[in-house]
Design a protein around this motif. Structure first.
Motif, PDB file in Angstrom:
ATOM      1  N   TYR A 274      60.808 -10.317  40.363  1.00  0.00           N
ATOM      2  CA  TYR A 274      61.918 -11.272  40.453  1.00  0.00           C
ATOM      3  C   TYR A 274      62.152 -11.582  41.919  1.00  0.00           C
ATOM      4  O   TYR A 274      62.736 -10.795  42.661  1.00  0.00           O
ATOM      5  N   ASP A 275      61.668 -12.740  42.339  1.00  0.00           N
ATOM      6  CA  ASP A 275      61.758 -13.169  43.734  1.00  0.00           C
ATOM      7  C   ASP A 275      61.937 -14.687  43.741  1.00  0.00           C
ATOM      8  O   ASP A 275      60.972 -15.434  43.894  1.00  0.00           O
ATOM      9  N   PRO A 276      63.189 -15.155  43.559  1.00  0.00           N
ATOM     10  CA  PRO A 276      63.431 -16.598  43.411  1.00  0.00           C
ATOM     11  C   PRO A 276      62.903 -17.439  44.567  1.00  0.00           C
ATOM     12  O   PRO A 276      62.479 -18.579  44.352  1.00  0.00           O
ATOM     13  N   GLU A 281      59.137 -20.221  39.809  1.00  0.00           N
ATOM     14  CA  GLU A 281      58.879 -20.474  38.390  1.00  0.00           C
ATOM     15  C   GLU A 281      58.940 -19.191  37.571  1.00  0.00           C
ATOM     16  O   GLU A 281      59.593 -19.123  36.524  1.00  0.00           O
ATOM     17  N   VAL A 282      58.260 -18.150  38.052  1.00  0.00           N
ATOM     18  CA  VAL A 282      58.282 -16.857  37.364  1.00  0.00           C
ATOM     19  C   VAL A 282      59.697 -16.310  37.329  1.00  0.00           C
ATOM     20  O   VAL A 282      60.178 -15.817  36.297  1.00  0.00           O
ATOM     21  N   SER A 283      60.385 -16.389  38.448  1.00  0.00           N
ATOM     22  CA  SER A 283      61.735 -15.825  38.534  1.00  0.00           C
ATOM     23  C   SER A 283      62.711 -16.550  37.625  1.00  0.00           C
ATOM     24  O   SER A 283      63.628 -15.932  37.069  1.00  0.00           O
ATOM     25  N   SER A 284      62.525 -17.867  37.448  1.00  0.00           N
ATOM     26  CA  SER A 284      63.400 -18.607  36.549  1.00  0.00           C
ATOM     27  C   SER A 284      63.236 -18.130  35.109  1.00  0.00           C
ATOM     28  O   SER A 284      64.223 -17.986  34.371  1.00  0.00           O
ATOM     29  N   LEU A 285      61.998 -17.863  34.701  1.00  0.00           N
ATOM     30  CA  LEU A 285      61.756 -17.349  33.355  1.00  0.00           C
ATOM     31  C   LEU A 285      62.362 -15.946  33.191  1.00  0.00           C
ATOM     32  O   LEU A 285      62.972 -15.634  32.163  1.00  0.00           O
ATOM     33  N   VAL A 286      62.178 -15.109  34.202  1.00  0.00           N
ATOM     34  CA  VAL A 286      62.766 -13.765  34.155  1.00  0.00           C
ATOM     35  C   VAL A 286      64.284 -13.866  34.044  1.00  0.00           C
ATOM     36  O   VAL A 286      64.922 -13.151  33.254  1.00  0.00           O
ATOM     37  N   LEU A 287      64.878 -14.759  34.838  1.00  0.00           N
ATOM     38  CA  LEU A 287      66.332 -14.935  34.810  1.00  0.00           C
ATOM     39  C   LEU A 287      66.803 -15.410  33.449  1.00  0.00           C
ATOM     40  O   LEU A 287      67.840 -14.959  32.947  1.00  0.00           O
ATOM     41  N   ALA A 289      65.490 -14.795  30.500  1.00  0.00           N
ATOM     42  CA  ALA A 289      65.510 -13.644  29.593  1.00  0.00           C
ATOM     43  C   ALA A 289      66.694 -12.737  29.904  1.00  0.00           C
ATOM     44  O   ALA A 289      67.370 -12.233  28.989  1.00  0.00           O
ATOM     45  N   ALA A 290      66.968 -12.530  31.192  1.00  0.00           N
ATOM     46  CA  ALA A 290      68.070 -11.655  31.592  1.00  0.00           C
ATOM     47  C   ALA A 290      69.417 -12.219  31.147  1.00  0.00           C
ATOM     48  O   ALA A 290      70.300 -11.480  30.693  1.00  0.00           O
ATOM     49  N   LEU A 291      69.598 -13.535  31.282  1.00  0.00           N
ATOM     50  CA  LEU A 291      70.847 -14.162  30.850  1.00  0.00           C
ATOM     51  C   LEU A 291      71.048 -14.006  29.350  1.00  0.00           C
ATOM     52  O   LEU A 291      72.159 -13.746  28.884  1.00  0.00           O
ATOM     53  N   CYS A 292      69.982 -14.178  28.601  1.00  0.00           N
ATOM     54  CA  CYS A 292      70.081 -14.052  27.142  1.00  0.00           C
ATOM     55  C   CYS A 292      70.395 -12.630  26.707  1.00  0.00           C
ATOM     56  O   CYS A 292      71.051 -12.414  25.680  1.00  0.00           O
ATOM     57  N   GLN A 293      69.924 -11.660  27.477  1.00  0.00           N
ATOM     58  CA  GLN A 293      70.121 -10.253  27.110  1.00  0.00           C
ATOM     59  C   GLN A 293      71.239  -9.590  27.908  1.00  0.00           C
ATOM     60  O   GLN A 293      71.496  -8.397  27.726  1.00  0.00           O
ATOM     61  N   ASP A 294      71.891 -10.358  28.798  1.00  0.00           N
ATOM     62  CA  ASP A 294      72.961  -9.834  29.638  1.00  0.00           C
ATOM     63  C   ASP A 294      72.479  -8.609  30.417  1.00  0.00           C
ATOM     64  O   ASP A 294      73.109  -7.548  30.410  1.00  0.00           O
ATOM     65  N   ARG A 295      71.356  -8.789  31.106  1.00  0.00           N
ATOM     66  CA  ARG A 295      70.766  -7.695  31.880  1.00  0.00           C
ATOM     67  C   ARG A 295      70.449  -8.169  33.293  1.00  0.00           C
ATOM     68  O   ARG A 295      70.486  -9.360  33.598  1.00  0.00           O
ATOM     69  N   ASP A 296      70.104  -7.226  34.149  1.00  0.00           N
ATOM     70  CA  ASP A 296      69.683  -7.541  35.510  1.00  0.00           C
ATOM     71  C   ASP A 296      68.248  -8.065  35.461  1.00  0.00           C
ATOM     72  O   ASP A 296      67.376  -7.418  34.868  1.00  0.00           O
ATOM     73  N   PRO A 297      67.969  -9.226  36.072  1.00  0.00           N
ATOM     74  CA  PRO A 297      66.604  -9.764  36.019  1.00  0.00           C
ATOM     75  C   PRO A 297      65.561  -8.848  36.644  1.00  0.00           C
ATOM     76  O   PRO A 297      64.403  -8.854  36.226  1.00  0.00           O
ATOM     77  N   ARG A 298      65.966  -8.053  37.599  1.00  0.00           N
ATOM     78  CA  ARG A 298      65.007  -7.137  38.226  1.00  0.00           C
ATOM     79  C   ARG A 298      64.543  -6.071  37.241  1.00  0.00           C
ATOM     80  O   ARG A 298      63.382  -5.638  37.279  1.00  0.00           O
ATOM     81  N   ASP A 299      65.435  -5.661  36.362  1.00  0.00           N
ATOM     82  CA  ASP A 299      65.049  -4.686  35.340  1.00  0.00           C
ATOM     83  C   ASP A 299      64.063  -5.306  34.352  1.00  0.00           C
ATOM     84  O   ASP A 299      63.115  -4.643  33.911  1.00  0.00           O
ATOM     85  N   ILE A 300      64.281  -6.565  34.006  1.00  0.00           N
ATOM     86  CA  ILE A 300      63.360  -7.265  33.106  1.00  0.00           C
ATOM     87  C   ILE A 300      61.977  -7.341  33.741  1.00  0.00           C
ATOM     88  O   ILE A 300      60.951  -7.042  33.098  1.00  0.00           O
ATOM     89  N   ALA A 301      61.930  -7.736  35.008  1.00  0.00           N
ATOM     90  CA  ALA A 301      60.649  -7.868  35.705  1.00  0.00           C
ATOM     91  C   ALA A 301      59.938  -6.527  35.796  1.00  0.00           C
ATOM     92  O   ALA A 301      58.712  -6.436  35.606  1.00  0.00           O
ATOM     93  N   GLU A 302      60.678  -5.476  36.054  1.00  0.00           N
ATOM     94  CA  GLU A 302      60.082  -4.145  36.172  1.00  0.00           C
ATOM     95  C   GLU A 302      59.488  -3.698  34.844  1.00  0.00           C
ATOM     96  O   GLU A 302      58.418  -3.078  34.808  1.00  0.00           O
TER      97      GLU A 302
END
Length: 371
Positions: A274-276, A281-287, A289-302
């Motif tokens: 996650y590096d906007p 582009e990658v970070s927007s997709l990660v974000l 998913a994070a918004l939908c799951q109410d999570r930190d995007p960095r955790d999703i990426a990890e």
């Protein structure tokens, strides 16, 4: 309900909004944080005006950028007016030709996302004559030079694809002032790029009060409630937009959503981070998913790690479809009864007209034109 509201301290002029129209974004952010605290303590004194132009089905950018916040304010108990700004699409022939359909789609999206017509007033711009009549005295308070300087108008004109600029487009910020002030809204949720538009409204309110408010101010000076709207890119890596055909609409099915996300632009690096700034582009997709799951995007990426684009897109697809499932179900239910959508609009139009007529009567008395 009367449109007389108690104006809280949030409506007083602040350093964020100067007489010259310059907007200090940092001060506006601090003031917005103060207003959020007031909202939590006592939402009663606030009235919000927000809305959209009916130019097509709303998408995930709208949902996470504005719609969820409107529902939040409504649920806090803030008196909320939502305008379907149908007059503002008259500059586009293609859209105007399908205006009725677009208006119904917009109301569908509102209801599906949780805007409750029992607690929020949903109304159509063109159905409130007294609102639009405010445009004339308001135009007398703003110069052509001031409209020319408005950066948001410049951007609208640049992206309009029109060979000539209509008077409607040019005077849009003043029409927006009428939208806000007809119901004496004292709070307007906006992104930072919309601050110049709101400053026109504040200028109109101040100048009207200075010129005609001999018995006291007629209008509040509305404040901005700045949203921390996430930047979601479209499937092509540019700004998500209805007109660019790169958006995921709330009305899309689960299969359509999966197809669109599968074709979304990423990059050649396999490890997902996650590096906007470096990987937008990658970070927007990660974000997303994070918004939908109410999570930190960095955790999703990890979690995805070396899974690459395929795992990323499956993760995003699953998250989006799970999050939107109840919304889609509500939308399908409302879509089965188009007459109900018109009923909602008629009820909202009726209330908006009552409010607008009362405000116009006050304006006429203040201007000495109540013959």
């Amino acid at each position: 309900m009367s449109n007389d509201i108690t104006t809280p301290t949030a409506t007083e002029p602040t350093d964020a909004h100067t007489a010259t129209g310059a907007v200090d974004a940092g001060t506006a952010q601090r003031r917005s944080a103060e207003i959020e605290e007031q909202l939590r303590r006592d939402p009663g004194p606030f009235r919000v005006l927000t809305g959209d132009r009916p130019t097509g089905k709303l998408h995930l950018g709208h949902y996470f950028g504005t719609l969820r916040n409107r529902v939040r304010l409504q649920n806090l108990g803030v008196d909320t007016f939502v305008v379907v700004a149908d007059y503002q699409v008259l500059t586009d022939r293609d859209l105007a030709d399908h205006l009725s359909e677009h208006v119904e789609d917009l109301v569908l999206d509102y209801l599906a996302t949780g805007i409750d017509p029992e607690r929020s007033t949903i109304f159509a711009h063109s159905a409130v004559p007294a609102l639009n009549q405010l445009l004339l005295p308001f135009l007398s308070l703003i110069s052509v030079a001031e409209l020319n300087r408005n950066p948001t108008v410049k951007d609208e004109i640049a992206h309009s694809r029109q060979s000539a600029v209509s008077g409607l487009m040019f005077t849009y910020p003043v029409h927006q002032a009428a939208d806000i002030l007809f119901c004496k809204a004292n709070l307007v949720p906006v992104g930072q790029d919309q601050l110049p538009h709101l400053e026109v409204t504040r200028t109109v309110a101040r100048r009207f009060n200075d010129r005609y408010g001999t018995d006291g101010p007629v209008f509040p000076t509305p404040d901005a409630l700045l949203s921390a709207a996430p930047l979601l890119l479209g499937t092509d890596g540019t700004k998500m937009s209805k007109s660019r055909g790169n958006s995921i609409a709330l009305a899309h099915t689960a299969d359509e959503t999966a197809r669109l996300i599968k074709g979304a632009k990423t990059d050649a690096e396999r490890r997902i981070t996650y590096d906007p700034a470096a990987r937008p582009e990658v970070s927007s997709l990660v974000l997303l998913a994070a918004l939908c799951q109410d999570r930190d995007p960095r955790d999703i990426a990890e979690e995805i790690g070396d899974g690459g684009g395929a795992v990323l897109k499956k993760t995003v697809t699953d998250a989006v479809n799970e999050h939107l499932a109840p919304l889609r179900a509500r939308r399908a239910e409302y879509a089965a009864d188009r007459a109900f959508l018109r009923k909602i609009l008629r009820a909202g139009n009726e209330r908006a007209n009552e409010v607008a007529e009362q405000t116009l009567s006050e304006v006429r008395r203040a201007m000495g034109t109540a013959y």
